[in-house]
Structure formats: structure tokens, C-alpha cells
Design an enzyme around this catalytic site. Structure first.
Site, PDB file in Angstrom:
ATOM      1  N   THR A  90       0.811  -1.211   0.000  1.00  0.00           N
ATOM      2  CA  THR A  90       0.000   0.000   0.000  1.00  0.00           C
ATOM      3  C   THR A  90       0.847   1.264   0.000  1.00  0.00           C
ATOM      4  O   THR A  90       0.466   2.287  -0.581  1.00  0.00           O
ATOM      5  CB  THR A  90      -0.947   0.006   1.215  1.00  0.00           C
ATOM      6  OG1 THR A  90      -1.768  -1.166   1.167  1.00  0.00           O
ATOM      7  CG2 THR A  90      -1.849   1.221   1.216  1.00  0.00           C
ATOM      8  N   THR A 166       1.598  -4.264   4.454  1.00  0.00           N
ATOM      9  CA  THR A 166       1.413  -4.500   5.891  1.00  0.00           C
ATOM     10  C   THR A 166       0.868  -5.886   6.225  1.00  0.00           C
ATOM     11  O   THR A 166       1.101  -6.395   7.312  1.00  0.00           O
ATOM     12  CB  THR A 166       0.463  -3.447   6.486  1.00  0.00           C
ATOM     13  OG1 THR A 166      -0.816  -3.520   5.833  1.00  0.00           O
ATOM     14  CG2 THR A 166       1.038  -2.049   6.333  1.00  0.00           C
ATOM     15  N   ASP A 167       0.128  -6.510   5.305  1.00  0.00           N
ATOM     16  CA  ASP A 167      -0.574  -7.740   5.660  1.00  0.00           C
ATOM     17  C   ASP A 167       0.351  -8.897   6.029  1.00  0.00           C
ATOM     18  O   ASP A 167      -0.012  -9.752   6.842  1.00  0.00           O
ATOM     19  CB  ASP A 167      -1.508  -8.177   4.521  1.00  0.00           C
ATOM     20  CG  ASP A 167      -2.755  -7.322   4.437  1.00  0.00           C
ATOM     21  OD1 ASP A 167      -3.021  -6.572   5.397  1.00  0.00           O
ATOM     22  OD2 ASP A 167      -3.472  -7.396   3.421  1.00  0.00           O
ATOM     23  N   LYS A 243       0.212  -7.428  13.092  1.00  0.00           N
ATOM     24  CA  LYS A 243      -0.849  -6.518  12.656  1.00  0.00           C
ATOM     25  C   LYS A 243      -2.135  -6.930  13.355  1.00  0.00           C
ATOM     26  O   LYS A 243      -2.632  -8.033  13.159  1.00  0.00           O
ATOM     27  CB  LYS A 243      -1.013  -6.577  11.136  1.00  0.00           C
ATOM     28  CG  LYS A 243      -2.038  -5.597  10.592  1.00  0.00           C
ATOM     29  CD  LYS A 243      -2.091  -5.638   9.060  1.00  0.00           C
ATOM     30  CE  LYS A 243      -3.134  -4.658   8.530  1.00  0.00           C
ATOM     31  NZ  LYS A 243      -3.195  -4.654   7.049  1.00  0.00           N
TER      32      LYS A 243
END
Length: 419
Positions: A90, A166-167, A243
């Protein structure tokens, strides 16, 4: 209507109101503008609408190319060199306004140009290693990233920043923690919202990550927003971070440990919460890039068929990590299936707290079956560690010893205060 193109900076006057912004992809008789405050607005165009081009996209692009390179300015200031490696995600994405989807489109040099504050922190060099969303990251990519970081350090980088989705960033961070012995900071950073959105966290995250890369924290870390506001970022140890929210800007949290510290924004002062980290030049540079990809992470649930263990063994998998219940348990029906010639590692779905298979009968039977319990190591970290350990040795007893040994801060001495 005046001939305009996407990217032009224009002024529109309609019904006594003036709008100024950049032309975005538009449809029919509506022009979509990105206003100076970052928000978008759609304006229906009719014969009474006045449009003026302030600066064309070609003129804007030309002025960017003519500007003095910010890296040279940083060099003139005598600032340290920080290498930024882009992998996608992202932070390197923008919205496609025709479809509403977010896709990886930015190039490395584009992101650096739109964050001029970086030139006050370091001399920046960039590499686009690949440009993929983090769900497409594979163990092979971990190896590529580790080798790229190794090369940057050998060439004299003072710090390395890895821009990542980020995932799956915690998987990459933990994998790199085992694959690299580094004398300098290696910092992973991402964003929850694409860089072209007004609510994007990418700018603050990147600035704080770059500052961390010039610090004394010489290990693999993750730097992300600490709150939903732009007030500070947290520095998480690469093996203890997860996360914890799908979309909040402060999604990342250290588990079973406090963060290493935080970076206040905008003054960029670093406040440390712990001194349990590797210091700059404390370790010699080493690369251990052999990993065993055929390892599985499975989640136990009530009624789960224990034959899933046999399936992975029959498919040639070399190790399995199980997310067990509570203290690290599975159904007693699983016990016979745990007696395998490959390492079976037990973690907990609870995240906070420690695995202990010496409290209940099921746990003691699991120990007799040969499972490896790993204290308070996170399931994802247990997976990356098992892959790495099996890349170093196939001896089952040595695998058990290494999995139970705290190597990169993945296992804490005791369960204490949770941040």
C-alpha cells in the site's frame, strides 16, 4: 470545453465558487479534482463553468525534473546514507479512480520526491526490488530481500529501510531477523492507506522509519503509527510484532513485549522503552539465506481432523507449526498423529502468554509424543524460524534445541507487562 488532461493543475469557477486542484480520472461531463487539502471533488461541467489551466502536467513534470536532486542536498549536509528498498504494498500504491481499486503503481523515486523531509534526515538511495502486494510475498522473496539488504550493508549503507505491504510484513520481518546478522538498523515500514489518500499514514511512517535507520538500533524492526493521529510511530522488534487491525493506522503492536521505543513526530526524537536490542556495530555482517519452504502453519479448532498432520507429512512437508488452544493444546485424538519424523511445533492462538504443556494431561501426552513447545513465540514467527532452522540443519534433536533457544528476541525470559 477547454482541453485538459489528467495531472493538469486547474482552476474551476462555478455558481460563484472557485475550486483549484489537480485533474483526476474523470467521466462524462464531470471533472474530478484533487484539492489542495487532499480531498477529491467532482464538478459537473456546463456552459456556465469557467476553467483555467494554471499549469499543465507537462510543465509540472518538467519542473520536477529540473529541481535540484534532494539527495545531493543531503550529501552536502554531510548526512548518513540510507538505502530504501521498495517491494510494493500500500505504501507504493495509489487509487485507480476508474475502478476504485488500490494497486501498486508508484515507483521508488516518485515516493522519495513527494517526501522532501527525508533529505533533512539522510542521503537517500532507492531500489525497486519488486512491486507486489504483500499477500503475494513468498519465502523466495524473503531470500531476495535478505540478499538485497546484505549487499546494501556491504556497500556501506548506514541504515536500510524496506517498504513493504502490511498484511504479511510481520512474516518478512521475522524471517529477516533470522537470516541476517546486521551491524546497522534494518527497518520495515508500510502504510495502511495508499500514499495518494489524504488520510495516508505513509509519509509519517516513512519519515520515522528513515530516522530509525540512522539510530543505534541495529537489528530488524518494524516502524508504524503508534496512534491513529500523526503524533508518533512505534519501533517494534521484528520477531515480536503483529498486525492487530485490518484498517486502523495504529494496527501494529508488539506482543508479549514492549516496543523498543517510539519516534515522536514531527520533532523525530526517539524515546526508548527497552535496552534489549542489538547496538550499532555490535554484530558482524552475516547472511544465512538457506530456508526450508515446505513448512506449514495450521490452526487447531474443535472437531479439526488430525489427519491434516498426516496429509502434510505425506505431501513431503518438513515441519509443521500448530496454533493450539490456551496453553498450547490439541484434542487428545491428535496425540497419535503427532508422533512424526518431522518437527511438530506447538504455539498458542492466544498470542499473549506462554505455552505450557506440563499443566494438563493432554499437554503431557503431547510432550511424550515429541512436540516442540516454544514458550511465547508468535505462531508466524515460529513458522519463519522453523523454515530457517531447517535450512541450517535437518537433525531433529538440533532442530528442537534451536527452536527452544531465544535467538533474535522471539522468546522472552518471562511473561510480564503487555504494552
Amino acid at each position: 470545453m477547454i482541453d485538459i488532461e489528467e495531472g493538469d493543475l486547474i482552476k474551476i469557477k462555478k455558481d460563484g465558487v472557485e475550486y483549484k486542484g489537480t485533474v483526476m480520472p474523470s467521466i462524462d461531463d464531470t471533472i474530478v479534482l484533487k484539492l489542495e487539502n487532499g480531498y477529491n471533488i467532482g464538478i459537473n461541467i456546463d456552459e456556465k463553468t469557467f476553467i483555467e489551466i494554471i499549469k499543465s502536467k507537462k510543465e509540472i513534470d518538467s519542473s520536477i525534473l529540473d529541481n535540484k536532486n534532494q539527495d545531493l542536498t543531503a550529501k552536502e549536509k554531510g548526512l548518513p546514507n540510507v538505502s530504501v528498498i521498495f517491494t510494493g504494498g500500500t505504501i507504493a500504491s495509489r487509487i485507480d479512480y476508474k475502478t476504485g481499486a488500490v494497486t501498486s503503481q508508484f515507483k521508488a523515486d516518485e515516493i522519495i520526491k513527494i517526501i522532501p523531509e527525508l533529505s533533512d534526515i539522510a542521503t537517500i538511495d532507492t531500489d525497486q526490488l519488486f512491486n507486489i502486494l504483500s499477500e503475494n510475498i513468498s519465502p523466495k522473496n524473503w531470500v531476495d530481500i535478505a540478499r538485497a539488504v546484505y549487499d546494501k550493508i556491504k556497500k556501506g549503507s548506514y541504515g536500510v529501510v524496506i517498504a513493504h505491504g502490511t498484511d504479511t510484513m510481520n512474516y518478512t520481518a521475522s524471517a529477516l531477523s533470522f537470516m541476517l546478522r546486521t551491524p546497522i538498523p534494518v527497518v520495515l515500514v508500510g502504510s495502511q492507506r495508499s500514499s495518494d489518500r489524504p488520510s495516508s499514514d505513509s509519509y509519517v511512517n516513512m519519515i520515522c522509519a528513515t530516522k530509525t535507520a540512522t539510530s543505534d538500533i541495529a537489528e530488524v524492526s518494524v516502524v508504524m503509527h503508534g496512534t491513529i493521529s500523526d503524533d508518533f510511530c512505534l519501533i517494534h522488534k521484528g520477531t515480536n510484532v503483529r498486525k492487530m487491525h485490518t484498517s486502523r493506522r495504529d494496527a501494529f503492536r508488539s506482543i508479549n513485549s514492549v516496543p523498543i521505543g517510539k519516534i515522536n513526530y514531527p520533532d523525530l526524537e526517539i524515546n526508548l522503552f527497552s535496552d534489549r536490542y542489538k547496538k550499532r556495530d555490535e554484530e558482524d555482517l552475516r547472511l544465512y539465506d538457506k530456508i526450508e519452504e515446505k513448512c506449514a502453519l495450521i490452526k487447531f479448532y474443535p472437531g479439526c481432523d488430525p489427519g491434516i498432520i498426516d496429509f502434510f507429512v505425506e505431501e513431503g512437508y518438513k515441519g509443521v507449526v500448530i496454533e493450539g488452544t490456551g496453553l498450547g493444546h490439541v484434542s487428545s485424538a491428535w496425540i497419535p498423529h503427532l508422533k512424526q519424523d518431522i518437527p511438530i511445533v506447538i504455539t498458542s492462538q492466544c498470542l499473549n502468554g506462554r505455552v505450557s504443556n506440563r499443566v494438563y494431561d493432554t499437554g503431557r501426552m503431547m510432550i511424550k509424543a515429541g512436540v516442540i513447545d516454544c514458550e511465547d513465540i508468535l505462531p508466524e514467527t515460529a513458522l519463519t524460524k522453523l523454515m530457517w532452522v531447517l535450512g541450517q540443519t535437518k537433525d531433529l534433536e538440533e532442530v528442537k534445541r534451536l527452536m527452544r533457544t531465544n535467538m533474535r528476541g522471539e522468546i522472552s525470559k518471562s511473561t510480564g507487562y503487555i504494552f
